[in-house]
Enzyme design. Structure first.
Site, PDB file in Angstrom:
ATOM      1  N   LYS A  10       0.830  -1.207   0.000  1.00  9.76           N
ATOM      2  CA  LYS A  10       0.000   0.000   0.000  1.00  9.76           C
ATOM      3  C   LYS A  10       0.875   1.272   0.000  1.00  9.76           C
ATOM      4  O   LYS A  10       2.080   1.205   0.237  1.00  9.76           O
ATOM      5  CB  LYS A  10      -0.912  -0.030   1.230  1.00  9.76           C
ATOM      6  CG  LYS A  10      -1.947  -1.164   1.223  1.00  9.76           C
ATOM      7  CD  LYS A  10      -2.803  -1.094   2.484  1.00  9.76           C
ATOM      8  CE  LYS A  10      -3.879  -2.148   2.518  1.00  9.76           C
ATOM      9  NZ  LYS A  10      -4.731  -2.002   3.737  1.00  9.76           N
ATOM     10  N   TYR A  50     -12.347  -2.687  -3.375  1.00  6.72           N
ATOM     11  CA  TYR A  50     -12.961  -2.574  -2.044  1.00  6.72           C
ATOM     12  C   TYR A  50     -14.481  -2.610  -2.089  1.00  6.72           C
ATOM     13  O   TYR A  50     -15.141  -2.210  -1.120  1.00  6.72           O
ATOM     14  CB  TYR A  50     -12.434  -1.314  -1.352  1.00  6.72           C
ATOM     15  CG  TYR A  50     -10.987  -1.459  -0.881  1.00  6.72           C
ATOM     16  CD1 TYR A  50     -10.592  -2.549  -0.085  1.00  6.72           C
ATOM     17  CD2 TYR A  50     -10.019  -0.527  -1.223  1.00  6.72           C
ATOM     18  CE1 TYR A  50      -9.279  -2.694   0.334  1.00  6.72           C
ATOM     19  CE2 TYR A  50      -8.701  -0.655  -0.795  1.00  6.72           C
ATOM     20  CZ  TYR A  50      -8.339  -1.757  -0.011  1.00  6.72           C
ATOM     21  OH  TYR A  50      -7.036  -1.902   0.417  1.00  6.72           O
ATOM     22  N   PHE A  58     -15.502   3.463   7.170  1.00  7.10           N
ATOM     23  CA  PHE A  58     -14.157   3.814   6.715  1.00  7.10           C
ATOM     24  C   PHE A  58     -13.995   3.739   5.199  1.00  7.10           C
ATOM     25  O   PHE A  58     -12.892   3.964   4.691  1.00  7.10           O
ATOM     26  CB  PHE A  58     -13.114   2.934   7.420  1.00  7.10           C
ATOM     27  CG  PHE A  58     -13.270   1.446   7.201  1.00  7.10           C
ATOM     28  CD1 PHE A  58     -12.729   0.824   6.090  1.00  7.10           C
ATOM     29  CD2 PHE A  58     -13.966   0.663   8.128  1.00  7.10           C
ATOM     30  CE1 PHE A  58     -12.865  -0.546   5.891  1.00  7.10           C
ATOM     31  CE2 PHE A  58     -14.107  -0.705   7.946  1.00  7.10           C
ATOM     32  CZ  PHE A  58     -13.556  -1.314   6.817  1.00  7.10           C
ATOM     33  N   ARG A  86      -1.722 -14.379   4.219  1.00  5.22           N
ATOM     34  CA  ARG A  86      -2.483 -13.652   5.240  1.00  5.22           C
ATOM     35  C   ARG A  86      -1.822 -13.790   6.613  1.00  5.22           C
ATOM     36  O   ARG A  86      -1.779 -12.843   7.398  1.00  5.22           O
ATOM     37  CB  ARG A  86      -3.932 -14.181   5.302  1.00  5.22           C
ATOM     38  CG  ARG A  86      -4.767 -13.870   4.056  1.00  5.22           C
ATOM     39  CD  ARG A  86      -5.325 -12.475   4.028  1.00  5.22           C
ATOM     40  NE  ARG A  86      -6.200 -12.172   5.147  1.00  5.22           N
ATOM     41  CZ  ARG A  86      -6.894 -11.038   5.232  1.00  5.22           C
ATOM     42  NH1 ARG A  86      -6.799 -10.105   4.285  1.00  5.22           N
ATOM     43  NH2 ARG A  86      -7.654 -10.803   6.255  1.00  5.22           N
ATOM     44  N   THR A  92      -5.176  -7.186  10.900  1.00  7.19           N
ATOM     45  CA  THR A  92      -5.522  -5.906  10.254  1.00  7.19           C
ATOM     46  C   THR A  92      -5.017  -4.720  11.069  1.00  7.19           C
ATOM     47  O   THR A  92      -4.531  -3.736  10.512  1.00  7.19           O
ATOM     48  CB  THR A  92      -7.059  -5.803  10.085  1.00  7.19           C
ATOM     49  OG1 THR A  92      -7.506  -6.916   9.303  1.00  7.19           O
ATOM     50  CG2 THR A  92      -7.459  -4.501   9.407  1.00  7.19           C
ATOM     51  N   ARG A 103       2.922  -6.703   9.262  1.00  4.39           N
ATOM     52  CA  ARG A 103       2.245  -5.584   9.917  1.00  4.39           C
ATOM     53  C   ARG A 103       2.757  -5.361  11.332  1.00  4.39           C
ATOM     54  O   ARG A 103       2.871  -4.228  11.794  1.00  4.39           O
ATOM     55  CB  ARG A 103       0.736  -5.823   9.895  1.00  4.39           C
ATOM     56  CG  ARG A 103       0.128  -5.643   8.503  1.00  4.39           C
ATOM     57  CD  ARG A 103      -1.277  -6.201   8.421  1.00  4.39           C
ATOM     58  NE  ARG A 103      -1.996  -5.769   7.215  1.00  4.39           N
ATOM     59  CZ  ARG A 103      -3.193  -6.211   6.883  1.00  4.39           C
ATOM     60  NH1 ARG A 103      -3.818  -7.110   7.645  1.00  4.39           N
ATOM     61  NH2 ARG A 103      -3.788  -5.773   5.787  1.00  4.39           N
ATOM     62  N   ASN A 120      -1.607  -0.177   7.313  1.00  5.97           N
ATOM     63  CA  ASN A 120      -1.048  -1.483   7.656  1.00  5.97           C
ATOM     64  C   ASN A 120      -0.227  -2.105   6.537  1.00  5.97           C
ATOM     65  O   ASN A 120      -0.050  -3.322   6.492  1.00  5.97           O
ATOM     66  CB  ASN A 120      -2.159  -2.417   8.140  1.00  5.97           C
ATOM     67  CG  ASN A 120      -3.297  -2.515   7.147  1.00  5.97           C
ATOM     68  OD1 ASN A 120      -3.132  -2.148   5.983  1.00  5.97           O
ATOM     69  ND2 ASN A 120      -4.434  -3.017   7.587  1.00  5.97           N
ATOM     70  N   HIS A 123      -1.874  -5.511   1.494  1.00  9.48           N
ATOM     71  CA  HIS A 123      -3.180  -6.129   1.261  1.00  9.48           C
ATOM     72  C   HIS A 123      -2.944  -7.541   0.739  1.00  9.48           C
ATOM     73  O   HIS A 123      -2.020  -7.767  -0.037  1.00  9.48           O
ATOM     74  CB  HIS A 123      -3.965  -5.346   0.200  1.00  9.48           C
ATOM     75  CG  HIS A 123      -5.173  -6.080  -0.321  1.00  9.48           C
ATOM     76  ND1 HIS A 123      -6.425  -5.942   0.251  1.00  9.48           N
ATOM     77  CD2 HIS A 123      -5.320  -6.993  -1.317  1.00  9.48           C
ATOM     78  CE1 HIS A 123      -7.281  -6.730  -0.387  1.00  9.48           C
ATOM     79  NE2 HIS A 123      -6.634  -7.375  -1.347  1.00  9.48           N
ATOM     80  N   GLU A 134      -9.803 -10.215  -7.505  1.00  9.89           N
ATOM     81  CA  GLU A 134      -8.840  -9.111  -7.340  1.00  9.89           C
ATOM     82  C   GLU A 134      -7.722  -9.185  -8.382  1.00  9.89           C
ATOM     83  O   GLU A 134      -7.305  -8.150  -8.917  1.00  9.89           O
ATOM     84  CB  GLU A 134      -8.295  -9.127  -5.901  1.00  9.89           C
ATOM     85  CG  GLU A 134      -9.383  -8.778  -4.890  1.00  9.89           C
ATOM     86  CD  GLU A 134      -8.987  -8.965  -3.430  1.00  9.89           C
ATOM     87  OE1 GLU A 134      -7.812  -9.310  -3.156  1.00  9.89           O
ATOM     88  OE2 GLU A 134      -9.861  -8.768  -2.556  1.00  9.89           O
TER      89      GLU A 134
HETATM   90  P1  IDP Z   1      -7.564  -6.678   5.738  1.00 12.61           P
HETATM   91  O1  IDP Z   1      -6.730  -5.698   4.940  1.00 12.61           O
HETATM   92  O2  IDP Z   1      -6.807  -7.202   6.923  1.00 12.61           O
HETATM   93  O3  IDP Z   1      -8.165  -7.758   4.889  1.00 12.61           O
HETATM   94  P2  IDP Z   1     -10.208  -5.470   5.788  1.00 12.61           P
HETATM   95  O4  IDP Z   1     -11.198  -5.694   6.858  1.00 12.61           O
HETATM   96  O5  IDP Z   1     -10.431  -6.120   4.476  1.00 12.61           O
HETATM   97  O6  IDP Z   1      -8.767  -5.829   6.379  1.00 12.61           O
HETATM   98  O7  IDP Z   1     -10.126  -3.887   5.584  1.00 12.61           O
HETATM   99  C1  IDP Z   1      -9.479  -3.319   4.450  1.00 12.61           C
HETATM  100  C2  IDP Z   1      -8.588  -2.192   4.925  1.00 12.61           C
HETATM  101  O8  IDP Z   1      -9.402  -1.117   5.444  1.00 12.61           O
HETATM  102  C3  IDP Z   1      -7.666  -2.534   6.092  1.00 12.61           C
HETATM  103  O9  IDP Z   1      -6.473  -3.176   5.652  1.00 12.61           O
HETATM  104  C4  IDP Z   1      -7.406  -1.178   6.710  1.00 12.61           C
HETATM  105  O10 IDP Z   1      -6.455  -0.437   5.955  1.00 12.61           O
HETATM  106  C5  IDP Z   1      -8.760  -0.516   6.561  1.00 12.61           C
HETATM  107  N1  IDP Z   1      -9.633  -0.733   7.739  1.00 12.61           N
HETATM  108  C6  IDP Z   1     -10.276  -1.881   8.086  1.00 12.61           C
HETATM  109  N2  IDP Z   1     -11.032  -1.727   9.204  1.00 12.61           N
HETATM  110  C7  IDP Z   1     -10.874  -0.442   9.551  1.00 12.61           C
HETATM  111  C8  IDP Z   1     -11.410   0.342  10.653  1.00 12.61           C
HETATM  112  O11 IDP Z   1     -12.185  -0.129  11.479  1.00 12.61           O
HETATM  113  N3  IDP Z   1     -11.014   1.652  10.708  1.00 12.61           N
HETATM  114  C9  IDP Z   1     -10.164   2.215   9.801  1.00 12.61           C
HETATM  115  N4  IDP Z   1      -9.651   1.526   8.766  1.00 12.61           N
HETATM  116  C10 IDP Z   1      -9.994   0.212   8.642  1.00 12.61           C
HETATM  117 MG    MG Z   2      -9.541  -7.575   3.279  1.00 13.22          MG
END
Ligand code: IDP
Ligand code: MG
Length: 139
Positions: A10, A50, A58, A86, A92, A103, A120, A123, A134
């Protein structure tokens, strides 16, 4: 099972020059970078990636963040690549991510950006269906 998954560094990872550190970790667990390309993600690509997050609080900030600077998009290949990648990425929330994960080890002191988005670094697809979907967006 031999799998292919979508992986991305990212904008926060690129801005900090962590490309080689991150791809090195992927290769060290025996996964292969079958393709890798640096891009500035178009708004339509971000919305497509997304799509499952549409409606979440968010979402808008996430689209802004992912289009805020260059990203490196990759296809990663290997045995059980989806789950293993993963696991290598970690939780996350980088503050909850274990030691030894990307991370967890590479997090910044401040993990939330000015828009409230969790920075983080990486992805990775979370299922075979999403991996296929994707990869097709970017390759
Ligand atoms: P992942 O990247 O671990 O799969 P996802 O739930 O798919 O997590 O969320 C996509 C991205 O959105 C996360 O990597 C993070 O950058 C952001 N994100 C997820 N949950 C939150 C939140 O509760 N607050 C702010 N940003 C979030
Ligand atoms: Mg995800």
């Amino acid at each position: 099972m031999l799998e292919r998954t979508f992986f991305m560094i990212k904008p926060d990872g690129i801005a900090r020059g962590l490309e080689n550190e991150i791809t090195g970790r992927v290769e060290r667990i025996g996964l292969k970078l079958a393709a890798s390309r640096e891009i500035n993600m178009a708004l339509e690509e971000a919305a497509s990636l997304y799509q499952p997050h549409v409606g979440k609080s968010f979402y808008n900030g996430l689209i802004r963040f992912i289009t805020s600077g260059p990203v490196v998009t990759c296809i990663v290949e290997g045995e059980n690549a989806i789950k293993r990648l993963r696991e290598l990425m970690g939780d996350t929330d980088p503050l909850a991510a274990a030691k030894g994960t990307i991370r967890g080890d590479l997090k910044e002191a401040a993990v939330i950006n000015e828009d409230g988005i969790i920075k983080n670094l990486v992805h990775g697809s979370d299922s075979p269906e999403n991996a296929k979907r994707e990869i097709a967006i970017f390759f």
